[in-house]
Design a protein around this motif. Structure first.
Motif, PDB file in Angstrom:
ATOM      1  N   GLU A  66       0.801  -1.232   0.000  1.00 26.58           N
ATOM      2  CA  GLU A  66       0.000   0.000   0.000  1.00 26.58           C
ATOM      3  C   GLU A  66       0.832   1.279   0.000  1.00 26.58           C
ATOM      4  O   GLU A  66       0.281   2.367  -0.119  1.00 26.58           O
ATOM      5  CB  GLU A  66      -1.066   0.032   1.091  1.00 26.58           C
ATOM      6  N   SER A  67       2.160   1.142   0.109  1.00 27.49           N
ATOM      7  CA  SER A  67       2.985   2.336  -0.120  1.00 27.49           C
ATOM      8  C   SER A  67       2.722   2.831  -1.540  1.00 27.49           C
ATOM      9  O   SER A  67       2.429   2.045  -2.439  1.00 27.49           O
ATOM     10  CB  SER A  67       4.473   1.981   0.001  1.00 27.49           C
ATOM     11  N   SER A  68       2.828   4.138  -1.749  1.00 25.73           N
ATOM     12  CA  SER A  68       2.689   4.610  -3.123  1.00 25.73           C
ATOM     13  C   SER A  68       4.066   4.800  -3.736  1.00 25.73           C
ATOM     14  O   SER A  68       5.000   5.281  -3.081  1.00 25.73           O
ATOM     15  CB  SER A  68       1.812   5.863  -3.217  1.00 25.73           C
ATOM     16  N   SER A  96       5.533   7.605  -1.028  1.00 23.68           N
ATOM     17  CA  SER A  96       5.024   7.728   0.330  1.00 23.68           C
ATOM     18  C   SER A  96       4.973   6.325   0.919  1.00 23.68           C
ATOM     19  O   SER A  96       4.274   5.459   0.405  1.00 23.68           O
ATOM     20  CB  SER A  96       3.628   8.353   0.277  1.00 23.68           C
ATOM     21  N   GLU A  97       5.745   6.134   1.969  1.00 24.44           N
ATOM     22  CA  GLU A  97       5.877   4.778   2.491  1.00 24.44           C
ATOM     23  C   GLU A  97       4.795   4.493   3.529  1.00 24.44           C
ATOM     24  O   GLU A  97       4.573   5.291   4.441  1.00 24.44           O
ATOM     25  CB  GLU A  97       7.253   4.604   3.131  1.00 24.44           C
ATOM     26  N   ALA A  98       4.138   3.348   3.365  1.00 23.02           N
ATOM     27  CA  ALA A  98       3.184   2.926   4.395  1.00 23.02           C
ATOM     28  C   ALA A  98       3.957   2.631   5.673  1.00 23.02           C
ATOM     29  O   ALA A  98       5.049   2.059   5.631  1.00 23.02           O
ATOM     30  CB  ALA A  98       2.431   1.689   3.926  1.00 23.02           C
TER      31      ALA A  98
ATOM     32  N   HIS B 364       0.625  14.373   2.860  1.00 21.48           N
ATOM     33  CA  HIS B 364       0.253  12.977   2.606  1.00 21.48           C
ATOM     34  C   HIS B 364       1.004  11.996   3.490  1.00 21.48           C
ATOM     35  O   HIS B 364       0.714  10.812   3.477  1.00 21.48           O
ATOM     36  CB  HIS B 364       0.442  12.629   1.127  1.00 21.48           C
ATOM     37  N   GLU B 365       2.001  12.480   4.265  1.00 21.55           N
ATOM     38  CA  GLU B 365       2.780  11.567   5.106  1.00 21.55           C
ATOM     39  C   GLU B 365       2.373  11.681   6.563  1.00 21.55           C
ATOM     40  O   GLU B 365       2.197  12.776   7.097  1.00 21.55           O
ATOM     41  CB  GLU B 365       4.265  11.887   4.956  1.00 21.55           C
ATOM     42  N   HIS B 366       2.287  10.514   7.193  1.00 19.66           N
ATOM     43  CA  HIS B 366       1.818  10.424   8.565  1.00 19.66           C
ATOM     44  C   HIS B 366       2.655  11.273   9.529  1.00 19.66           C
ATOM     45  O   HIS B 366       2.117  12.052  10.312  1.00 19.66           O
ATOM     46  CB  HIS B 366       1.828   8.950   8.997  1.00 19.66           C
ATOM     47  N   ALA B 367       3.972  11.140   9.427  1.00 19.66           N
ATOM     48  CA  ALA B 367       4.834  11.851  10.376  1.00 19.66           C
ATOM     49  C   ALA B 367       4.690  13.367  10.212  1.00 19.66           C
ATOM     50  O   ALA B 367       4.623  14.120  11.189  1.00 19.66           O
ATOM     51  CB  ALA B 367       6.295  11.426  10.178  1.00 19.66           C
ATOM     52  N   PHE B 390      -3.256   8.065   6.937  1.00 17.77           N
ATOM     53  CA  PHE B 390      -1.965   8.420   6.352  1.00 17.77           C
ATOM     54  C   PHE B 390      -0.855   7.452   6.751  1.00 17.77           C
ATOM     55  O   PHE B 390       0.294   7.659   6.391  1.00 17.77           O
ATOM     56  CB  PHE B 390      -1.646   9.881   6.670  1.00 17.77           C
ATOM     57  N   GLY B 393       0.417   4.859   3.092  1.00 17.24           N
ATOM     58  CA  GLY B 393       1.053   5.168   1.812  1.00 17.24           C
ATOM     59  C   GLY B 393       0.239   6.060   0.891  1.00 17.24           C
ATOM     60  O   GLY B 393       0.234   5.859  -0.319  1.00 17.24           O
ATOM     61  N   MET B 394      -0.414   7.063   1.452  1.00 17.38           N
ATOM     62  CA  MET B 394      -1.168   7.988   0.599  1.00 17.38           C
ATOM     63  C   MET B 394      -0.211   8.697  -0.363  1.00 17.38           C
ATOM     64  O   MET B 394       0.820   9.219   0.055  1.00 17.38           O
ATOM     65  CB  MET B 394      -1.879   9.040   1.450  1.00 17.38           C
ATOM     66  N   PRO B 395      -0.553   8.761  -1.641  1.00 12.22           N
ATOM     67  CA  PRO B 395       0.326   9.453  -2.583  1.00 12.22           C
ATOM     68  C   PRO B 395       0.226  10.973  -2.418  1.00 12.22           C
ATOM     69  O   PRO B 395      -0.736  11.465  -1.823  1.00 12.22           O
ATOM     70  CB  PRO B 395      -0.238   9.022  -3.941  1.00 12.22           C
ATOM     71  N   PRO B 396       1.189  11.702  -2.932  1.00 12.98           N
ATOM     72  CA  PRO B 396       1.070  13.166  -2.946  1.00 12.98           C
ATOM     73  C   PRO B 396      -0.247  13.544  -3.636  1.00 12.98           C
ATOM     74  O   PRO B 396      -0.560  12.977  -4.685  1.00 12.98           O
ATOM     75  CB  PRO B 396       2.264  13.619  -3.788  1.00 12.98           C
TER      76      PRO B 396
END
Lengths: 432, 432
Positions: A66-68, A96-98, B364-367, B390, B393-396
């Motif tokens: 699920e990483s993009s 974007s890494e899961a 889009h990134e969790h951190a 998030f 792996g949500m894409p930009p």
């Protein structure tokens, strides 16, 4: 962490479009659908909105599912790869890494978890192939609904969802505080679509409606998408059923053109809509299920089992999934249904054993409406916002409403309507 | 009372289609727009959804204005009649007689009453020619919005309006009791459209949103129609502005094709959308209105006067009604805006002096999202339903939202947005 993908002038290629790029370098973008590291060689299956592509290479980054990612590589014909092509990957860039594995394996068609859990994690399980196909079918149903009605001269309207009274007299309403006034969430755009017949003659609306029903069933949601239609200058409810018949036919035509792959994935068949959907009066329908199946229907209506049996009869004897049940009695219809003695010009449409539409001709004359309110023992003062409209020469009119999720569910063989909505709301569920 | 019209096999003819029926007997249906009795001869102007027709005859029934009627008569060329034809009426059947005169004269272009009164009686004033034209334009805007986005590979979504938390942290939310739980009306589908980027990559929604804003202004409604867009795999907010530019161009193209008559009636012009809408950073825009117009903008944003002046500058110097203002500071944007130092990748679109869109790239990134919540002093525990998304792996991605009523109002020169909605909701108005 993630590395920014280098800007490149290479345009994005979708996974369904690999064939024309055979031998060329392409740039794919999507999610890590699956990954496998065989030591000397790595496999990454990339999923985008159009499908999947198998990417193979050496020393590739293989981030968590699920990483993009973005993959740059060369398209090569490969008989065993999905779609007949694979990507010989030179680079995998993590967009974007899961940071957490999903609670289910997204690529699998069946998830061996409690279905409630899949709803709890809907913010990621909605990426599942079946979920995506279901919601895509729903979007196509709605698109066909609008497109066809616009072609038939209907105009779209946008009615308020915060209202001062319920369209059907007060039951099942969510209440809210509106700057100190008591207000409700609309359980139907009924009044507003009738008003707008005065402006546009033929109108439709696609919007959420809200029902504070306490009971949990497989066919009800507390918030659902209502596909509403209303048309003026009709002779009777027959005209309304004619419009609905053509509309359903248009919906199935669009689904065949644009969602066949989704129906295949879900193992469902797009039904034929007969040019004339059979119509049977309710009393006759009750008699039929009694005589043919020995099912005695209580009450004034058809019960769910009666609906199922009647549909079965029409499927077996007439080869159709659709049947209109007409002339519902007043006791089973709201006060605005056009009366004919103890009956009304109200109808339901049954599809594969369940009611997917309620409709009918409405009362259009002020005096008749007041009379009806008296009969239904509703205080006219409470409904004044409704009745005033009918002082102004409303033409004969009628309409119907289709629950989008229920139609989607029945078309796709989904047993519980909650799974035919992206983020369902039921008695206990407010999240996600 | 009313007399049922005799069933006839004569199909309905619309008033705009008289010419091809010259000399023939036709059946018209519509509303009594105006009537005049000159003793020996009666005139009835019939209005249907396509226009009006003058019907002339002897011993004709002339029911109260807004009654719905059917007229059977012969089409005759007549230079002075609207459209060049009149109906020599043999019969007028009253389909439904109005029992009360409307509070305004529906046929008049200007009503000399308090505008609030026209809203009080909206259930009949919505038949007014300007009102009908306004709402027709709105329907065409929305149809173009959907059609264009579907053409660009977007999928429509339907997100819940009853939610457990606000998308922007808690201000301006209507609260309701949801089976004993506290719930809110969604002020934006923000989170849901972001989630659905994970499923469909490019999504849109057309749905009501709710803002419990106490203040009454000419540009705000407490319930309005939000046209929402979100797309994944972007490089930056520039991609989002590109999508919006093409979208606006498609909207204006459809309006030219299908709503020119309505713009003419309302004395409004359909703007050209430049291939590249100018883009100016907010700090630069503030400097410009200061230097050019001596207007010092307080706060961190552009104030309404600043927006007006900036639009004026672009209209005068660059010949365009549109300008993107970019790189808004964090202080003027929600926590999910993608940061660049103290600024964000957020933008507004100004059109004829007012912001009609807010948009931008999102985190889009969790951190990064958790970091932003800390900076905005929002409790991450409260936003967990949002932040969990998030981890996967949500894409930009980025998007924007257009207020349908505000765009309609600005296009048509309507000063108060309440008149660009059929049934507006404001601080005091819950009816009709």
């Amino acid at each position: 962490m993630t590395t920014p993908a280098p800007r490149t002038t290479l345009p994005r290629t979708f996974t369904r479009d690999l064939a024309p790029h055979d031998g060329q370098t392409v740039r794919l973008q999507g999610f890590v659908h699956a990954r496998r590291d065989l030591g000397g060689v790595q496999f990454l299956v990339l999923r985008d909105v159009t499908g999947i592509a198998q990417c193979v290479g050496q020393n590739l980054t293989l981030p968590m599912p699920e990483s993009s990612v973005e993959v740059i590589g060369t398209v090569k014909a490969h008989a065993k790869a999905p779609g007949g092509y694979e990507i010989q990957a030179q680079q995998v860039h993590v967009l974007s890494e899961a940071v957490q594995a999903p609670p289910v394996e997204i690529p699998k068609m069946e998830w061996n978890v409690n279905p409630e859990t899949t709803l709890d994690y809907r913010y990621v399980t909605v990426r599942g192939l079946k979920e995506r196909a279901t919601l895509k079918v729903q979007a196509e149903i709605v698109a066909a609904f609008r497109e066809h009605l616009i072609d038939e001269g209907f105009t779209e309207i946008y009615s308020p969802k915060i209202v001062s009274a319920g369209a059907e007299g007060g039951a099942n309403l969510f209440e809210l505080d509106y700057f100190g006034q008591r207000a409700y969430l609309a359980q139907s755009p009924q009044l507003y679509k009738q008003i707008m017949v005065g402006t546009f003659e033929r109108v439709f609306e696609v919007a959420p409606v809200f029902r504070a029903e306490e009971h949990a069933t497989s066919r009800h949601l507390n918030e659902y998408l209502s596909l509403d239609v209303e048309l003026g200058f009709i002779e009777s409810e027959e005209d309304v059923m004619d419009v609905e018949t053509r509309l359903l036919s248009a919906i199935m035509t669009r689904l065949r053109a644009r969602a066949s792959a989704e129906f295949d994935l879900l193992g469902a068949a797009i039904p034929d809509v007969p040019q004339h959907i059979p119509r049977i009066e309710l009393l006759e329908a009750r008699r039929l299920v009694q005589e043919r199946y020995g099912h005695a229907v209580g009450g004034k209506d058809l019960d769910p089992e009666g609906e199922r049996l009647l549909s079965q009869h029409y499927a077996e004897q007439h080869g159709t999934d659709f049947v209109f049940v007409t002339k519902y009695p007043k006791a089973a219809r709201p006060f605005y249904a056009y009366p004919e003695g103890d009956l009304t010009r109200g109808f339901d449409l049954l599809f594969r054993g369940i009611e997917i539409t309620s409709g009918g001709q409405r009362i259009h004359e002020h005096a008749m409406l007041l009379q009806s309110l008296r009969e239904y023992r509703i205080d006219p003062a409470q409904m004044e916002g409704y009745t005033e409209v009918f002082k102004h020469g409303m033409p004969p009119h009628g309409g119907f409403a289709i629950g989008a999720e229920r139609l989607t569910a029945k078309l796709l063989g989904i047993a519980n309507v909650r799974y035919a909505r992206a983020f369902p709301r039921d008695r206990h569920r407010l999240l996600p």
